[in-house]
Design a protein around this motif. Structure first.
Motif, PDB file in Angstrom:
ATOM      1  N   ALA A   4       0.827  -1.210   0.000  1.00 23.42           N
ATOM      2  CA  ALA A   4       0.000   0.000   0.000  1.00 23.42           C
ATOM      3  C   ALA A   4       0.860   1.258   0.000  1.00 23.42           C
ATOM      4  O   ALA A   4       0.576   2.222  -0.716  1.00 23.42           O
ATOM      5  CB  ALA A   4      -0.926  -0.007   1.214  1.00 23.42           C
ATOM      6  N   ALA A   5       1.911   1.245   0.795  1.00 31.45           N
ATOM      7  CA  ALA A   5       2.779   2.425   0.888  1.00 31.45           C
ATOM      8  C   ALA A   5       3.483   2.698  -0.443  1.00 31.45           C
ATOM      9  O   ALA A   5       3.675   3.840  -0.847  1.00 31.45           O
ATOM     10  CB  ALA A   5       3.800   2.233   2.003  1.00 31.45           C
ATOM     11  N   GLY A  28     -11.336   2.036   1.822  1.00 32.24           N
ATOM     12  CA  GLY A  28     -10.537   2.520   0.698  1.00 32.24           C
ATOM     13  C   GLY A  28     -10.955   1.974  -0.661  1.00 32.24           C
ATOM     14  O   GLY A  28     -10.488   2.457  -1.695  1.00 32.24           O
ATOM     15  N   TYR A  29     -11.809   0.976  -0.682  1.00 31.54           N
ATOM     16  CA  TYR A  29     -12.239   0.410  -1.976  1.00 31.54           C
ATOM     17  C   TYR A  29     -12.942   1.466  -2.830  1.00 31.54           C
ATOM     18  O   TYR A  29     -13.788   2.228  -2.326  1.00 31.54           O
ATOM     19  CB  TYR A  29     -13.229  -0.728  -1.752  1.00 31.54           C
ATOM     20  CG  TYR A  29     -12.622  -2.066  -1.398  1.00 31.54           C
ATOM     21  CD1 TYR A  29     -11.838  -2.753  -2.320  1.00 31.54           C
ATOM     22  CD2 TYR A  29     -12.859  -2.657  -0.167  1.00 31.54           C
ATOM     23  CE1 TYR A  29     -11.307  -4.005  -2.008  1.00 31.54           C
ATOM     24  CE2 TYR A  29     -12.323  -3.905   0.156  1.00 31.54           C
ATOM     25  CZ  TYR A  29     -11.548  -4.577  -0.779  1.00 31.54           C
ATOM     26  OH  TYR A  29     -11.030  -5.809  -0.475  1.00 31.54           O
ATOM     27  N   PRO A  30     -12.657   1.480  -4.115  1.00 28.68           N
ATOM     28  CA  PRO A  30     -13.301   2.458  -5.001  1.00 28.68           C
ATOM     29  C   PRO A  30     -14.827   2.446  -4.920  1.00 28.68           C
ATOM     30  O   PRO A  30     -15.461   3.502  -4.954  1.00 28.68           O
ATOM     31  CB  PRO A  30     -12.831   2.031  -6.400  1.00 28.68           C
ATOM     32  CG  PRO A  30     -11.519   1.361  -6.172  1.00 28.68           C
ATOM     33  CD  PRO A  30     -11.639   0.688  -4.834  1.00 28.68           C
ATOM     34  N   THR A  66      -8.789   4.238  -8.341  1.00 26.60           N
ATOM     35  CA  THR A  66      -8.815   3.166  -9.337  1.00 26.60           C
ATOM     36  C   THR A  66      -7.618   3.337 -10.253  1.00 26.60           C
ATOM     37  O   THR A  66      -7.440   4.392 -10.833  1.00 26.60           O
ATOM     38  CB  THR A  66     -10.116   3.251 -10.176  1.00 26.60           C
ATOM     39  OG1 THR A  66     -11.212   3.391  -9.293  1.00 26.60           O
ATOM     40  CG2 THR A  66     -10.296   2.008 -11.024  1.00 26.60           C
ATOM     41  N   LYS A  67      -6.817   2.314 -10.345  1.00 26.96           N
ATOM     42  CA  LYS A  67      -5.550   2.478 -11.056  1.00 26.96           C
ATOM     43  C   LYS A  67      -5.576   1.996 -12.506  1.00 26.96           C
ATOM     44  O   LYS A  67      -4.766   2.394 -13.317  1.00 26.96           O
ATOM     45  CB  LYS A  67      -4.430   1.738 -10.303  1.00 26.96           C
ATOM     46  CG  LYS A  67      -3.807   2.527  -9.169  1.00 26.96           C
ATOM     47  CD  LYS A  67      -4.693   2.723  -7.937  1.00 26.96           C
ATOM     48  CE  LYS A  67      -5.081   1.420  -7.280  1.00 26.96           C
ATOM     49  NZ  LYS A  67      -5.962   1.598  -6.114  1.00 26.96           N
ATOM     50  N   ASN A  73      -5.103   3.096  -1.362  1.00 27.60           N
ATOM     51  CA  ASN A  73      -5.840   4.354  -1.442  1.00 27.60           C
ATOM     52  C   ASN A  73      -5.818   5.106  -0.121  1.00 27.60           C
ATOM     53  O   ASN A  73      -5.744   6.334  -0.090  1.00 27.60           O
ATOM     54  CB  ASN A  73      -7.285   4.073  -1.869  1.00 27.60           C
ATOM     55  CG  ASN A  73      -7.348   3.606  -3.306  1.00 27.60           C
ATOM     56  OD1 ASN A  73      -6.422   3.825  -4.087  1.00 27.60           O
ATOM     57  ND2 ASN A  73      -8.428   2.925  -3.668  1.00 27.60           N
ATOM     58  N   ILE A  74      -5.905   4.345   0.961  1.00 26.26           N
ATOM     59  CA  ILE A  74      -5.861   4.989   2.276  1.00 26.26           C
ATOM     60  C   ILE A  74      -4.483   5.607   2.531  1.00 26.26           C
ATOM     61  O   ILE A  74      -4.372   6.743   2.994  1.00 26.26           O
ATOM     62  CB  ILE A  74      -6.246   3.964   3.368  1.00 26.26           C
ATOM     63  CG1 ILE A  74      -7.752   3.688   3.263  1.00 26.26           C
ATOM     64  CG2 ILE A  74      -5.851   4.443   4.748  1.00 26.26           C
ATOM     65  CD1 ILE A  74      -8.259   2.577   4.151  1.00 26.26           C
TER      66      ILE A  74
END
Lengths: 377, 377, 377, 377
Positions: free
Chosen positions: B25-26, B141-143, B313-314, B329-330
Motif C-alpha cells: 500500500a505504501a 478505501g475500496y473504489p 482506481t488504477k 488508497n488509504i
C-alpha cells in the motif's frame, strides 16, 4: 544476505496505463529495486517521472542506447540485471533484442513482437545468452489459475476433451463505426500493432491460457475473423476452432466489439472426470464440476490449494486478490529464475510462449485469409 | 520536486500477516519511502527483515525508544515523518502515544487501543500536536465504497431509513469448542485484546463503515452478544440494534462462529429514493436499487463514478481491484494530508473514527451486560 | 383407482394475484380436481371466473354459507374435500372456522388469522375434528429448502449456533411517505390486517422458516420495529433478536422499506460443523460451507439430495424450479395427508405452525411496545 | 363464454420426463382441457395413466389410428382440437403428419422430425390445411427471453454485430467412454434419433434462439463436430461458425461432454449500441450492457418490461419463474392462435422454425463431413 534485483524500466511513464501495474508488481514481494530507465520518449518527461520515483538522476536515460552504454560501464553488482519493456508493441522487438545482446534479462509486455520472425530471432539470441526472459501474460499469475493448472496436471478432471476460452471486450465499438476514428487508432494501424488487432491483443492471451492450464499444445486452427469495414485492415473480432489432438477439440472466441464488455476473459476446461471454470473479472473463484457431486467453488489461500497456488496468495481467505497480485506473482517467479532458484513450473510465462503466441497470431490471420481453412501451428 | 514521505514501521516483520499489505500500500502510489523501523520484538529477526527490505542498517532499531531517540537527532528532512503501528493490539496505545508526543504522524491498525480512555488520550495529544493520524479501517478505501459514500452524500438514495451491516467470519469455530484452545487463544484474552473479541475485531469495522458511507452518526445501541461458554470471557458473536435517529434504524451483525465464512462483510443502505449494496468479498460491484428501474451494477474505473472513487482506481474497467488497492488508497489519502494537500473528505479514516470505534466497543459490551438495554453512544 | 381430491376455492378470482399460484399448484401433481367455490365477493364476477375455469355452474356459490349448505347435501364422494382460503386476511379465521366445523379439510393462506386467540380457536376445532389443515408458508416447499432441512436434521452442520433470516422488500416505500396513501392502504389498516404489517406479512415467513429448517423452537424474542410516521399504526420494518437456547442465538430482519428490494428472503444457518445458506430469489442453489473445504453449491434433482428434496423436483437438473413448484410440493404434501398416506415430515406447513406464527406476531409487537425487552414465546 | 381448448396427448405417460411439463403448461392459463390421448405404447399402462388423470376411459386410445378414427366421429365441438406429440423423435413425423392430414392442430416436441425432407412435408400439409403447429423450443417462452427479443426489435442495442450462443451439458460423458454403453444409448442410434445427437438435441435450441431473439436469419455455417470414438456414429460436441451477413457473425457451441454441466444454455447478443446476455439456468435475469453506463439487470414483472414479456409473468417481481412458466407461456400463445386471437409475434415457435432447425442439423453435419467448409442454409 540476499540483495534486491536491480530493475530498469523502458516506458511506463506518466501517461502509461500499465506502468503502475509493473511497479506495484515489482515491489510486491520485496524482490526488486527499481533503479532507472527510460520512462518516456520525451526525455524531460522521463526525467520528471524518474524524479517522482526518487531515482538517481544519472540513471534516467535519454534512450536505450544511452542506457545500455552507461549501465555496461557500471560494476556488475550495481548494473541493472533485468529490464521491463513496456513500450508500444513495435518497439518490443528492437529493444528486447538490444537488451538480450548486451546480457540483460528481460521482462516484456505482450504481444512479444510484431512478427513471428522477430520472435524467433529473440528466442535464438536468448538461448545463446542463457538470459531469463518473461512475457507478461498477466492473467496466468492469479492464484486460482495456478490452482487450475495444478489440478489438471494432477488428473483431477481426467483426460481433457473440450477447451473453451473467451476474451470479450467492447472498447473498439465506439471507434470502429466512425471512419475518421478507425483510421487513426494506433491499435488498428498495422505499422504500429502488427497484422492483427483483436487476436494479437487479447486472442493471444486466451491462446496462451488454453495451453498454460491444460499443459497441452494446440496443433491446428481454423479461424474466422471480422473486420466490419473494408477500409479497416485489422481484425476486431474472431472465432478460432482449436484442435489439440484428434479427440481433444476446443474453441477460442475473442472480440473487441462485444459492446459493453470490459475484460471478460473466461476459461472452461472439461475432461472425462470433471470440469473447471474460471473468470478473470471474478478471479478468486474456481469452479469444479464433478458428475453426481455438488458444484465446488475453490478460493485462494485455503490449504486445499496447491503449493503453487498458495505461494501466490498473500493474505488469508476472504481478502480479494486483484490484477496487481497476479502480476506480482509473475515478477516473483522471474526473480527466482534470475536468482537461479528452483521455482514452480509455470511460475512465469517464458519467451517460448511469446513465440508460440506470435505463431498463433500469424496462423490465425492466414487461416482466415485462406477462406477459413485448417492451418498447422 | 516532491520528495517521497519517509515512513517507519513498527511490527509487520516476517511472521506478520499484514506487513505485506502495508508495504504494498505504501509503495502503490510512489508516495512513501520505507526507511526503517522495528519489525520484530526480537532484534535479530528485525535486522534480518530490514536487510531483506534493503534498508539502511542504522535505522533498524532495537525498540521504539531507540527509534525515537535516533530519529529525533536526524535533520528534519531525513527524519521519519510518519510511522505505521502494526504491533499487537495492546501496544497500539503506548506506541502511538510516544510517537505523537515526539511529533511523528501515525498510521495505526485497528482497534486503535484497548480502551476508550486510551483512545481519548491519543486524540487529545494529537489535537495539541496537530499531527496526522490514520486508522486503517482498510475496507473504506475500496473504489466502490467511496462511490457509495459519494452517492449517498449526493442524495442519490434520498433520506436514509434502514442500515444493515454484516461482518461474518467462521475462524473461531474450530477453537471455541475446545476448552484448551479457547483458553490459550490471544484474541480471547482480555489482557491482550481488550474487552471484546468479535465486536472489537470486526464489529468495529462494520460500525465504522455504517457511519462512513451514510455520513450519519449512530446515537444509541442495544446489543446481544454470544460467548457460547461460561469460561470464555470474550464475545465471539453479536447483534447490535442501531438507532441513528427516531426514524432511521439499523442493525449490525458480527460473528466469528459463522462456520465456513471467510470475510463476509456486507453493507446495505436503503433510503426513500433507492438502495445501495456492497460486499467486501466481491468488492468491485456496487448495486444500486431504484423503484421501477432495472438493478444497476456499478464497477470501478468508469466515468460515471465520482472523482473520489476514480482517484482510487488504477487500471481500466475489468481489471479487478483487491484489498491491496483499498489499503493503497488509504495510504495515498494520508500522504496528501501529510503534504497538507487538499484531498477528498473521507480519503482516510481519522483518529476520531478510531475513538468512536472504541466507544462503540465499550458501549456494546455494556448494553449486553446490562441485559440488552439501550445505551447512548 | 385413486380419485383426484375434490378442491374448492374461496377467493382467488380474476383480480387475485395468488389465485393462479394455487390453481397451478393444485394441478401440478394431478392430485386435485377444482370443482367450485366462491371466487369473488361479487357473485357475477365469481360466476364469470368459474365459467372461465369451466366449472359446473351449480358449484359456483354466492357465498360460503351457500357453499357449505349445498356441499353438505352432496353424497360424500362428490363433496368438496378440501377448501383453499385465499380471501383477505381478516376473513381467514371465520371462513376456516366454518369449514372446519363442517368437516372440511382446509388450506389457508398466511397469516392464518388476525389474532393469536383466533388461531388457537381454529387449532382446538381442528384437533376435535381431526381435519387436515395446511398453512401456505409457500417457501418451505422449495426442493433446496427441503434439502437444507434434511441436512440439518442429519447433523450435516452439527449443533446450530447462529441463525440469521432476512426478508426484505421495498414495496411500502412509495406509499409510506405520502400521508394520504399511508392512511388508505389496507395493509396498513389494523382492522383488515391485524396488529402488524411487516412482521405479520413477511416476518412470519422468516420466523417459520427459521424453525422449519432447524427443527428448533424459538424461546424468547426482543424486537425493535419501525413505523416511520406517528400517524402510521403498523410496523413496516423490524429487527428481532432470537433466542433458541442459552447458546443458540439468532436474528430476524424484515423490512418493507428496503427500497428497491423485491422479495429478498434469505436464510443462513451456522452450526459447529458447517453452514448452510439459501436465497429465495435464486431458489435452486443451496450453499454448504465447511471448514477447510471448497464452498459447495447443491442444486435440485441430483441423487445427492435427500428423498424429501427429490420428491419435490419434477425435471432433471438444470431446469429451474420456480415459486409454482414450491407451492405445488406443498399441495402434494397436503394431498397425501388427506389420503392418509405416509408422507415426509415437513411436507406441508401445519396449523400449529400458523398458530406459532400468530404468537410470534403478537409477542413481537409486545416486545417493541414495552421498550424492546425480551418476551417469551 | 370461452370454452377451454380440448387437448389430446401422445406419449408423456408415467415414464416420461416431459409429460408433467406439458400438462402443467397446458393447465397454467386455464386455456386447455386435457381430454384423452395415447400415453404409452403399452395400452394398459396408457389406461392406468389416463385413469390417474381422471380422463374419460373411452378417450384413452390404443394407438393413434384409433384416436383419429374415434375423434373424427365426435361432433366438432367435442373433438380434440389440438394434440401434443411427446413421443420419441422418430415418431414425431408420422404422427404429426397423420394429425395434420386429419385436421388437428399440433404441438410437437423438438427435434421436429429426423430429416429435413420430413419437416418440409409437414410444412406443406400444414400450409394446405391452415392448421396451427407449435414446436416446443421451450426456452423461448421465458419472460426475459421475450424481453430480449422485444428490446432488440426496438433497436435498444442497435445493429447486431456479434452473436454468441452456448448450450453445454455433460450427461453423455459417463456413457461415451464405455464401448457397451455408447452402442446401446438410443440418443446415439441414428435409427431413433436422426443423423445428429448433440446438434440435433440441443444445438438446434441454440440455433433457434439465435434467430428468435435477433430476428435475423443465419445464412451460412461452418461446423466442427466431435464424435470422440470411431465406432460412435453421432456427434456429441460441436462448434458452428455462423454468418448472418457479411458483417454480422456469430458462433454456436454445443456439447454433451462438458462434464458436470447441467443445462448451461446462454445467449449473448452484441450490437453497436449495447449488449444483452441471458442464461437459462438463471432465467430471471437479463443483463443489459451499455457503454459508459452501469450494467443493468432486468427482471420479470416490472413495468419497464415489454407487454410481450409481462404477458408471460404471472406473479409480482421476486417470485422466481421456472421452466414450467416458460412452457406455459408457449401453450398460451398456441391457444390464442387456435382461437384466432391476435397474439404477440413470437408467442410460440412455429413449424417453419422446426423446419429451419432440421435444415440446420443436416447442414451442420454436411459441413463437418466435408471437412469443415461453409455451407449455405
Amino acid at each position: 544476505m540476499m540483495k534486491k534485483i536491480k530493475l530498469g524500466i523502458l516506458g511506463g511513464g506518466e501517461e502509461s496505463l500499465i506502468g503502475i501495474l509493473h511497479r506495484v508488481a515489482a515491489n510486491m514481494f520485496d524482490q526488486y529495486e527499481i533503479v532507472g530507465g527510460v520512462f518516456d520518449s520525451e526525455h524531460s518527461r522521463s526525467v520528471d517521472f524518474g524524479n517522482k520515483l526518487q531515482l538517481d538522476k544519472s540513471r534516467i536515460y535519454r534512450d536505450l542506447d544511452h542506457l545500455v552504454e552507461a549501465e555496461m560501464k557500471l560494476p556488475e553488482n550495481e548494473r541493472m540485471q533485468v529490464i521491463s519493456v513496456l513500450t508500444p508493441n513495435f518497439l518490443h522487438f528492437p529493444m528486447s533484442k538490444q537488451l538480450l545482446e548486451n546480457g540483460f534479462h528481460v521482462i516484456c509486455e505482450k504481444p512479444l513482437t510484431t512478427t513471428l520472425e522477430e520472435a524467433k530471432t529473440l528466442e535464438k539470441i536468448q538461448q545463446e545468452k542463457g538470459s531469463i526472459f518473461g512475457v507478461t501474460y498477466t492473467y496466468t499469475g492469479y492464484p486460482m489459475v495456478r490452482q487450475m493448472k495444478t489440478m489438471i496436471q494432477n488428473g483431477e478432471i481426467g483426460s481433457i476433451q473440450k477447451v473453451d476460452v473467451q476474451y470479450y471486450q467492447g472498447w473498439i465499438n465506439p471507434l470502429i463505426h466512425d471512419k475518421e476514428k478507425r483510421s487513426t487508432t494506433w491499435r488498428l494501424d498495422p505499422e504500429k500493432s502488427g497484422i492483427s488487432c483483436c487476436i494479437g491483443d487479447i486472442g493471444t492471451h486466451a491462446f496462451n491460457m488454453a495451453e498454460y492450464v491444460t499443459g497441452l499444445k494446440i496443433q491446428e486452427i481454423l479461424a474466422d475473423l471480422n473486420y466490419l469495414y473494408e477500409d479497416n485492415p485489422m481484425d476486431i473480432d474472431g472465432t478460432v476452432l482449436l484442435r489439440f489432438s484428434e479427440k481433444t477439440k476446443g474453441v477460442l472466441r475473442a472480440s473487441q466489439i462485444a459492446t459493453g464488455e470490459e475484460n471478460n476473459f473466461t476459461v472452461k476446461i472439461y475432461g472425462d472426470k470433471g470440469g473447471l471454470k474460471w473468470e478473470q473479472e471474478n478471479p478468486n473463484y474456481l469452479y469444479l464440476l464433478k458428475e453426481g457431486q455438488a458444484l465446488q467453488v475453490l478460493k485462494p489461500g485455503h490449504p486445499y490449494n496447491s503449493e503453487f497456488s498458495l505461494e501466490g496468495t498473500k493474505l488469508p481467505p476472504g481478502h480479494p486478490e486483484g490484477i496487481f497480485d497476479s502480476m506480482g506473482n509473475i515478477y516473483f517467479g522471474i526473480a527466482r529464475a534470475i536468482r537461479k532458484e528452483k521455482g514452480f513450473e509455470g511460475a512465469f510465462p517464458k519467451l517460448s510462449e511469446g513465440v508460440r503466441g506470435m505463431n498463433f497470431i500469424e496462423k490465425t490471420v492466414e487461416s482466415h485469409k485462406q477462406g477459413n481453412t485448417w492451418v498447422k501451428l
